[in-house]
Design an enzyme around this catalytic site. Sequence first.
Site, short mmCIF file in Angstrom:
data_model
loop_
_atom_site.label_atom_id
_atom_site.label_comp_id
_atom_site.label_asym_id
_atom_site.label_seq_id
_atom_site.Cartn_x
_atom_site.Cartn_y
_atom_site.Cartn_z
N THR A 103 0.83 -1.21 0.00
CA THR A 103 0.00 0.00 0.00
C THR A 103 0.86 1.25 0.00
O THR A 103 0.55 2.23 -0.71
CB THR A 103 -0.95 0.01 1.21
OG1 THR A 103 -1.85 -1.09 1.11
CG2 THR A 103 -1.74 1.30 1.29
N SER A 142 -7.04 -0.88 -6.81
CA SER A 142 -6.66 -1.11 -5.43
C SER A 142 -5.16 -1.37 -5.44
O SER A 142 -4.60 -1.72 -6.48
CB SER A 142 -7.40 -2.33 -4.86
OG SER A 142 -6.77 -2.81 -3.69
N THR A 143 -4.53 -1.20 -4.30
CA THR A 143 -3.13 -1.64 -4.20
C THR A 143 -3.01 -3.09 -4.64
O THR A 143 -2.02 -3.49 -5.26
CB THR A 143 -2.63 -1.51 -2.75
OG1 THR A 143 -2.52 -0.11 -2.42
CG2 THR A 143 -1.27 -2.17 -2.55
N ASN A 144 -4.07 -3.88 -4.36
CA ASN A 144 -3.98 -5.32 -4.54
C ASN A 144 -4.04 -5.78 -5.98
O ASN A 144 -3.82 -6.96 -6.27
CB ASN A 144 -5.10 -6.01 -3.75
CG ASN A 144 -5.02 -5.67 -2.28
OD1 ASN A 144 -4.01 -5.17 -1.80
ND2 ASN A 144 -6.10 -5.92 -1.55
N SER A 320 47.00 -10.66 0.00
CA SER A 320 47.23 -10.82 1.44
C SER A 320 47.90 -9.58 2.01
O SER A 320 48.69 -8.91 1.33
CB SER A 320 48.11 -12.05 1.69
OG SER A 320 48.49 -12.12 3.05
#
Length: 472
Positions: A103, A142-144, A320
């Site tokens: 959301t 919708s966000t969904n 190294s």
Amino acid sequence: MATTHRTEHDFLGEREISNDCYYGVQTLRALENFPITGIPISSVPELIWSLAQVKKAAALANMELGVLPNGIAAAIVAACDEIIAGKLHDQFPVDVIQGGAGTSTNMNANEVIANRAIEILGHKKGEYKYCHPNNHVNCSQSTNDAYPSAFRIALHQKLSGLIDCMQYLQKSIAAKGAEFSDVLKMGRTQLQDAVPMSLGQEFSAYATTIGEDIERVREARNLVLEINMGATAIGTGINSPPEYTRIVTEHLRILTGIPVVTSANLIEATWDTGAYVQISAVLKRVAVKICKICNDLRLLSSGPRCGLNEINLPPLQPGSSIMPGKVNPVMPEVVNQIAYSVIGADLTVTLAAENGQLELNVMEPVIGYSLFNSISMLCNGFKVLADKCIDGITANKEHCRAMVLNSIGIVTALNPIIGYENSAAVAREALASGRSVYDLVLEKKLMDKALLDEVLSTENLMHPRFIAGGKA
């Protein structure tokens, strides 16, 4: 004096927003609520691009259906076009991991697009009566459905980029396969000498396995072509007009150039995350196999004096802080670590997909983060592995050949002529005495020198011919 802030409100109350910001009150709350990774959604430009495409397609569909005034729709489209072109991406600061099933991401997009549309209409940010984030930019959505659809379009784009990176690495490795086609070396199983092969054959096999994974990624990419635009909250299409689903999907297909289709069952599509599980599994497969190749590169280049030393990796940095002259295989090492991260992310995706209850999986933000991050790391890893490692590999040709001729493994090539029992006896004696197979075969008069040289020739060992009874 011009004010530096504006007052915005939601149903929780009022907040002050800097006039420099195109986002609004809900984005501000998300910033305060989710200081999780420190990584904003703008770090995935494909997602921002996809969100703008989704909002543009929705505005065009709503205008076509007469539920959004033409002027407001046109301003929304213009604002989306700017975002698609790369503008305002810094106005998407919401954390990639968030509660609320995306959301906050959806509202971040709605608020930025609304405020830019308001400016295009000739008004000031925050004057939402001219273009409202929910009423207008989020109309029929919708966000969904908006967020998962944008997620899938973005994922399709990211996977296309991954395919390009894999092809780049495959080309690099295949070139080495051709370059090393005449380098005789010992093949190994269980880390023990097996039978001879060419270094080119080894690298060509690596190129082939990457090609197989490219096809698997292509197949997985097709799984995200189904979207659920028009599902709105749970898949019933509440608050969206008839024909909206068909029209908005058509617009998205045209705008993105991606052949998206509407899912057959929008309720199922709104909670189903099976495609992400499968894509994640393919990414894990890619990671596991590139990890194997990198492990081989480290082994083949081990030494240089006390290891296999068949190949030389490009020296990139001192290895190294205490051992002078040591150079480490840093590129294969970093790609190994990328692979481990991708493998771990696969478990995250699995658990997040499993934990979606009833009509919505609220865990898609972490699924998205995991997949996008895995793809980005793999792509970056493939490019640096090709450029900084594979392209610069050289072969120690004479050393490879000497190891073959001094190995016990070449006795396998003699089986068709001297038989398994004689071959085994020669192998045992060679191991015990430290003498060569070649010398022992001649000493025992199991073969004459001309035939032995023919059987153990480079061409025959790399591309065997059947030789029985001493005749080729």
